[in-house]
Write a protein that holds these residues in place. Structure first.
Motif, PDB file in Angstrom:
ATOM      1  N   HIS A   1     -12.859 -17.423 -45.605  1.00  0.00           N
ATOM      2  CA  HIS A   1     -13.727 -16.885 -46.657  1.00  0.00           C
ATOM      3  C   HIS A   1     -13.158 -15.599 -47.247  1.00  0.00           C
ATOM      4  CE1 HIS A   1     -17.406 -19.078 -47.480  1.00  0.00           C
ATOM      5  NE2 HIS A   1     -17.497 -19.423 -46.215  1.00  0.00           N
TER       6      HIS A   1
ATOM      7  N   CYS B   1     -28.498 -16.578 -47.227  1.00  0.00           N
ATOM      8  CA  CYS B   1     -27.511 -15.596 -46.738  1.00  0.00           C
ATOM      9  C   CYS B   1     -27.574 -14.314 -47.574  1.00  0.00           C
ATOM     10  CB  CYS B   1     -26.107 -16.184 -46.805  1.00  0.00           C
ATOM     11  SG  CYS B   1     -25.804 -17.536 -45.665  1.00  0.00           S
TER      12      CYS B   1
ATOM     13  N   ARG C   1     -15.825 -19.836 -35.883  1.00  0.00           N
ATOM     14  CA  ARG C   1     -16.457 -18.868 -36.782  1.00  0.00           C
ATOM     15  C   ARG C   1     -15.446 -17.828 -37.253  1.00  0.00           C
ATOM     16  NH1 ARG C   1     -22.610 -17.496 -34.672  1.00  0.00           N
ATOM     17  NH2 ARG C   1     -23.428 -19.618 -34.940  1.00  0.00           N
TER      18      ARG C   1
ATOM     19  N   TYR D   1     -17.831 -10.440 -38.752  1.00  0.00           N
ATOM     20  CA  TYR D   1     -17.022 -11.492 -38.147  1.00  0.00           C
ATOM     21  C   TYR D   1     -15.551 -11.316 -38.504  1.00  0.00           C
ATOM     22  CZ  TYR D   1     -21.137 -14.223 -36.736  1.00  0.00           C
ATOM     23  OH  TYR D   1     -22.296 -14.665 -36.135  1.00  0.00           O
TER      24      TYR D   1
ATOM     25  N   THR E   1     -26.665 -20.536 -49.004  1.00  0.00           N
ATOM     26  CA  THR E   1     -26.087 -19.316 -49.549  1.00  0.00           C
ATOM     27  C   THR E   1     -27.158 -18.371 -50.062  1.00  0.00           C
ATOM     28  OG1 THR E   1     -24.079 -20.510 -50.155  1.00  0.00           O
ATOM     29  CG2 THR E   1     -24.440 -18.387 -51.221  1.00  0.00           C
TER      30      THR E   1
ATOM     31  N   HIS F   1     -22.427 -11.568 -40.096  1.00  0.00           N
ATOM     32  CA  HIS F   1     -23.257 -12.600 -39.448  1.00  0.00           C
ATOM     33  C   HIS F   1     -24.356 -13.105 -40.372  1.00  0.00           C
ATOM     34  CE1 HIS F   1     -26.175  -9.328 -38.877  1.00  0.00           C
ATOM     35  NE2 HIS F   1     -27.056 -10.240 -38.498  1.00  0.00           N
TER      36      HIS F   1
ATOM     37  N   THR G   1     -24.048 -16.493 -42.467  1.00  0.00           N
ATOM     38  CA  THR G   1     -24.001 -17.778 -41.764  1.00  0.00           C
ATOM     39  C   THR G   1     -25.397 -18.350 -41.511  1.00  0.00           C
ATOM     40  OG1 THR G   1     -24.070 -16.774 -39.547  1.00  0.00           O
ATOM     41  CG2 THR G   1     -21.903 -17.019 -40.573  1.00  0.00           C
TER      42      THR G   1
ATOM     43  N   ASN H   1     -13.418 -19.437 -39.940  1.00  0.00           N
ATOM     44  CA  ASN H   1     -14.235 -19.538 -41.145  1.00  0.00           C
ATOM     45  C   ASN H   1     -14.291 -18.199 -41.871  1.00  0.00           C
ATOM     46  OD1 ASN H   1     -17.437 -19.503 -42.255  1.00  0.00           O
ATOM     47  ND2 ASN H   1     -16.215 -21.305 -42.741  1.00  0.00           N
TER      48      ASN H   1
END
Length: 286
Positions: free
Chosen positions: A23, A85, A16, A100, A82, A75, A78, A19
């Motif tokens: 991003h 999210c 994570r 994150y 999308t 968070h 995730t 990731n």
């Protein structure tokens, strides 16, 4: 001279964290000219420290818009699709967001004007980690002009994928994650990237996160990974960045293209989702 700093949450699994690093690198990379690169430093911190970093970065961004590019990953980014999210972030107060990762690219002269060095002193570094330092010619650049994001008329049928050499220690992977993600973002126009600016329940903004699916994958056999890279390099339908070590072995491959085309290359028996976690002894002793 430009410096890029990423802070990663120590309480989340490494997959994570990678990731989130990828991003935010895509989110910042679209403002960096192609073939340029800032100095890169990746640090790890607890949730409180990352929030403090985020608030300091937010102040800097408001005061120096043309000299600062910022992105964070929470968070709420995730939780399913999308669209979900975006909705979940809009319904969550900033104080309840778990960061994150948070990343910023800034002019060197601005570092001393804010509390960044004080914050960095409380962070952890991976054992054997070295910041990625580039030549002055690569580092002296102006950010691309800030423009409004397009009003995307269609959902993406494309995919971004990052595959990393699972045989390497994390200290070798974090810079490669950023460099390869940067490069794909630099090459793509905004209509391909489909970046979004998330807004939380307090109306604070969280730029820029791509709408695309973006898995982090692990390649478990270096020789097969090297062979795959040769094939991918010849695929003109993809935007690709391959990072290699001094021995020309592949460390990371980031690619953007149609979902079917990306899957052709990543659905291999020696490639799987990244599941490894960091242990406490992965960090330098305090």
């Amino acid at each position: 001279m430009k410096h890029y700093f990423s802070l990663v949450n120590t309480s989340i699994p490494l997959g994570r964290g990678l990731n989130a690093l990828a991003h935010t690198a895509v989110g910042v990379g679209h403002r960096i000219p192609h073939n340029q690169m800032p100095n890169i430093t990746v640090l790890f911190a607890d949730e409180k420290t990352i929030r403090e970093f985020r608030q300091e970065a937010h102040k800097l961004l408001l005061a120096h818009t043309d000299e600062t590019v910022y992105s964070d990953f929470t968070h709420t980014m995730t939780v399913g699709s999308t669209d979900n999210c975006v909705k979940t972030t809009q319904e969550t107060p900033e104080s309840q967001l778990i960061y994150y990762a948070a990343s910023i690219c800034i002019e060197e002269k601005l570092l001393e004007s804010y509390k960044f060095n004080q914050i960095f002193s409380r962070c952890k570094k991976l054992k054997n980690y070295k910041s990625h330092i580039v030549s002055k010619n690569d580092n002296e650049f102006e950010f691309k002009k800030l423009v409004c994001l397009p009003d995307y008329q269609s959902l993406p049928s494309s995919k971004i994928s990052l595959t990393l050499d699972r045989t390497r220690c994390p200290s070798e992977l974090v810079n490669a994650t950023i460099i390869s993600s940067f490069s794909v973002s630099m090459q793509a126009d905004l209509n391909k990237l489909k970046l979004l600016i998330y807004t939380d329940a307090d109306q604070q903004v969280h730029p820029y996160i791509s709408y695309h699916p973006f898995p982090i994958l692990a390649a478990r056999q270096q020789s097969k990974f090297n062979e795959l890279a040769k094939i991918i390099e010849k695929d003109n339908d993809l935007l690709v960045k391959i990072v290699k070590d001094k021995d020309e072995n592949v460390v990371s491959i980031c690619m953007l293209g149609s979902e079917d085309q990306v899957n052709i290359h990543t659905k291999q028996k020696f490639i799987s989702l990244w599941t490894a976690e960091l242990s406490e002894d992965a960090f330098n002793p305090e």
